[in-house]
Design a protein around this motif. Structure first.
Motif, PDB file in Angstrom:
ATOM      1  N   ARG A  15       0.850  -1.188   0.000  1.00  0.00           N
ATOM      2  CA  ARG A  15       0.000   0.000   0.000  1.00  0.00           C
ATOM      3  C   ARG A  15       0.887   1.239   0.000  1.00  0.00           C
ATOM      4  N   ASP A  16       0.741   2.071  -1.030  1.00  0.00           N
ATOM      5  CA  ASP A  16       1.492   3.324  -1.161  1.00  0.00           C
ATOM      6  C   ASP A  16       0.785   4.381  -0.325  1.00  0.00           C
ATOM      7  N   ARG A  17       1.450   4.858   0.705  1.00  0.00           N
ATOM      8  CA  ARG A  17       0.831   5.830   1.601  1.00  0.00           C
ATOM      9  C   ARG A  17       0.714   7.206   0.961  1.00  0.00           C
ATOM     10  N   ALA A  18       1.607   7.549   0.047  1.00  0.00           N
ATOM     11  CA  ALA A  18       1.583   8.871  -0.575  1.00  0.00           C
ATOM     12  C   ALA A  18       0.453   9.001  -1.591  1.00  0.00           C
ATOM     13  N   ALA A  19       0.180   7.933  -2.342  1.00  0.00           N
ATOM     14  CA  ALA A  19      -0.814   8.008  -3.409  1.00  0.00           C
ATOM     15  C   ALA A  19      -2.148   7.367  -3.031  1.00  0.00           C
ATOM     16  N   GLY A  20      -2.190   6.652  -1.918  1.00  0.00           N
ATOM     17  CA  GLY A  20      -3.423   5.960  -1.546  1.00  0.00           C
ATOM     18  C   GLY A  20      -3.732   4.816  -2.493  1.00  0.00           C
ATOM     19  N   TYR A  21      -2.710   4.164  -3.000  1.00  0.00           N
ATOM     20  CA  TYR A  21      -2.836   3.106  -3.997  1.00  0.00           C
ATOM     21  C   TYR A  21      -2.313   1.810  -3.395  1.00  0.00           C
ATOM     22  N   ALA A  22      -2.982   0.702  -3.661  1.00  0.00           N
ATOM     23  CA  ALA A  22      -2.547  -0.599  -3.161  1.00  0.00           C
ATOM     24  C   ALA A  22      -2.543  -1.594  -4.309  1.00  0.00           C
ATOM     25  N   PHE A  23      -1.603  -2.534  -4.263  1.00  0.00           N
ATOM     26  CA  PHE A  23      -1.549  -3.580  -5.286  1.00  0.00           C
ATOM     27  C   PHE A  23      -1.129  -4.896  -4.655  1.00  0.00           C
ATOM     28  N   LEU A  24      -1.638  -5.963  -5.215  1.00  0.00           N
ATOM     29  CA  LEU A  24      -1.384  -7.320  -4.742  1.00  0.00           C
ATOM     30  C   LEU A  24      -0.318  -7.957  -5.610  1.00  0.00           C
ATOM     31  N   THR A  25       0.700  -8.512  -4.970  1.00  0.00           N
ATOM     32  CA  THR A  25       1.782  -9.169  -5.692  1.00  0.00           C
ATOM     33  C   THR A  25       2.336 -10.283  -4.816  1.00  0.00           C
ATOM     34  N   THR A  34      -2.939  -7.065   8.456  1.00  0.00           N
ATOM     35  CA  THR A  34      -3.603  -7.708   7.320  1.00  0.00           C
ATOM     36  C   THR A  34      -4.663  -6.771   6.757  1.00  0.00           C
ATOM     37  N   ILE A  35      -5.084  -7.076   5.535  1.00  0.00           N
ATOM     38  CA  ILE A  35      -6.126  -6.299   4.866  1.00  0.00           C
ATOM     39  C   ILE A  35      -6.992  -7.260   4.070  1.00  0.00           C
ATOM     40  N   GLU A  36      -8.264  -6.954   4.005  1.00  0.00           N
ATOM     41  CA  GLU A  36      -9.155  -7.758   3.171  1.00  0.00           C
ATOM     42  C   GLU A  36      -9.140  -7.167   1.772  1.00  0.00           C
ATOM     43  N   TRP A  37      -8.795  -7.988   0.797  1.00  0.00           N
ATOM     44  CA  TRP A  37      -8.655  -7.550  -0.584  1.00  0.00           C
ATOM     45  C   TRP A  37      -9.987  -7.657  -1.308  1.00  0.00           C
ATOM     46  N   ASP A  38     -10.051  -7.186  -2.561  1.00  0.00           N
ATOM     47  CA  ASP A  38     -11.280  -7.170  -3.356  1.00  0.00           C
ATOM     48  C   ASP A  38     -11.855  -8.565  -3.584  1.00  0.00           C
TER      49      ASP A  38
END
Length: 87
Positions: A15-25, A34-38
């Protein structure tokens, strides 16, 4: 390859804190949070300060270096090209 020598390779959310963007890899990074994903699954989440979504090089907001200004500043400071140095 030796067994039990390498860290676990699993799916992780960055999770990119500066852009508010998250990606799964897939990664070996670990996290207690933890985080619940889409897709409804729960994954470990790693917060990063910068990613390709917020980095100036990838967003096109990169600064350009004023090389002409730097050369002029060098010549002013050290008298470059005037022959004042060695005789």
């Amino acid at each position: 390859m030796q067994q039990d020598k390498h860290p676990d390779y699993r799916e992780v959310v960055f999770r990119d804190r500066a852009a508010g963007y998250a990606f799964l890899t897939r990664s070996t990074a670990t996290s207690d949070r933890t985080i619940e994903w889409d897709d409804g699954e729960t994954y470990p989440v790693v917060d990063v300060e910068i990613s390709s979504e917020s980095h100036p090089f990838y967003t096109g907001k990169a600064r350009t270096v004023d090389s002409e200004g730097r050369i002029a500043q060098f010549e002013r400071r050290y008298g470059g090209g005037t022959g004042q140095g060695a005789e």
